[in-house]
Write a protein that holds these residues in place. Structure first.
Motif, short mmCIF file in Angstrom:
data_model
loop_
_atom_site.label_atom_id
_atom_site.label_comp_id
_atom_site.label_asym_id
_atom_site.label_seq_id
_atom_site.Cartn_x
_atom_site.Cartn_y
_atom_site.Cartn_z
N VAL A 47 -11.47 -19.89 3.41
CA VAL A 47 -10.06 -20.11 3.71
C VAL A 47 -9.35 -18.79 3.96
N LYS A 48 -8.30 -18.90 4.77
CA LYS A 48 -7.51 -17.73 5.13
C LYS A 48 -6.05 -17.96 4.74
N ALA A 49 -5.29 -16.90 4.71
CA ALA A 49 -3.87 -17.03 4.36
C ALA A 49 -3.16 -17.98 5.32
N GLU A 50 -3.57 -17.97 6.57
CA GLU A 50 -2.93 -18.83 7.56
C GLU A 50 -3.27 -20.31 7.40
N ASP A 51 -4.16 -20.63 6.48
CA ASP A 51 -4.44 -22.03 6.17
C ASP A 51 -3.42 -22.60 5.18
N THR A 52 -2.55 -21.76 4.67
CA THR A 52 -1.54 -22.21 3.73
C THR A 52 -0.62 -23.22 4.39
#
Length: 127
Positions: free
Chosen positions: A86-91
């Protein structure tokens, strides 16, 4: 009628894995395609992944392809979204949805193709 309840969201670190689940009730659940959408603050709700009624076809957004996997278990009336790397932009708040043409092999990817929605579960990825 189909009722949907998501679970499994939370706070994770970038690179971690998370599994979202959606429990469905209603006699016609197994005849619908199922999708996952997400909505980040200030942004439109966007398509993430979807699966046909029998699991025969799946479609993913380009931003998650290769990292996320959608699956369903019609015997248990559930659909899941396995989220890896997961990446921060998946928030975002992640929503489960049911819809499309009953028993079709075409995977719906637009919001207006879905008839039933869950309340959403928050996923926060810390970088």
């Amino acid at each position: 009628q189909v009722q949907l309840v998501e679970s499994g969201g939370g706070l994770v670190q970038a690179g971690d894995s998370l599994r979202l689940s959606c429990a469905a009730s209603g006699r016609t659940f197994t005849r619908y395609a199922m999708g996952w959408f997400r909505q980040a603050p200030g942004k439109e709700r966007e398509f993430v992944a979807a699966i046909t009624w029998n699991g025969g076809n799946t479609v993913y957004a380009g931003s998650v392809k290769g990292r996320f996997t959608i699956s369903r278990d019609n015997a248990k009336n559930t659909v899941s979204l396995q989220m890896n790397s997961v990446k921060a932009e998946d928030t975002a708040v992640y929503y489960c949805a049911a819809g499309g043409v009953l028993l079709a092999q075409v995977v719906p990817v637009k919001k207006n193709e879905y008839d039933y929605w869950g309340q959403g579960t928050q996923v926060t990825v810390a970088s």
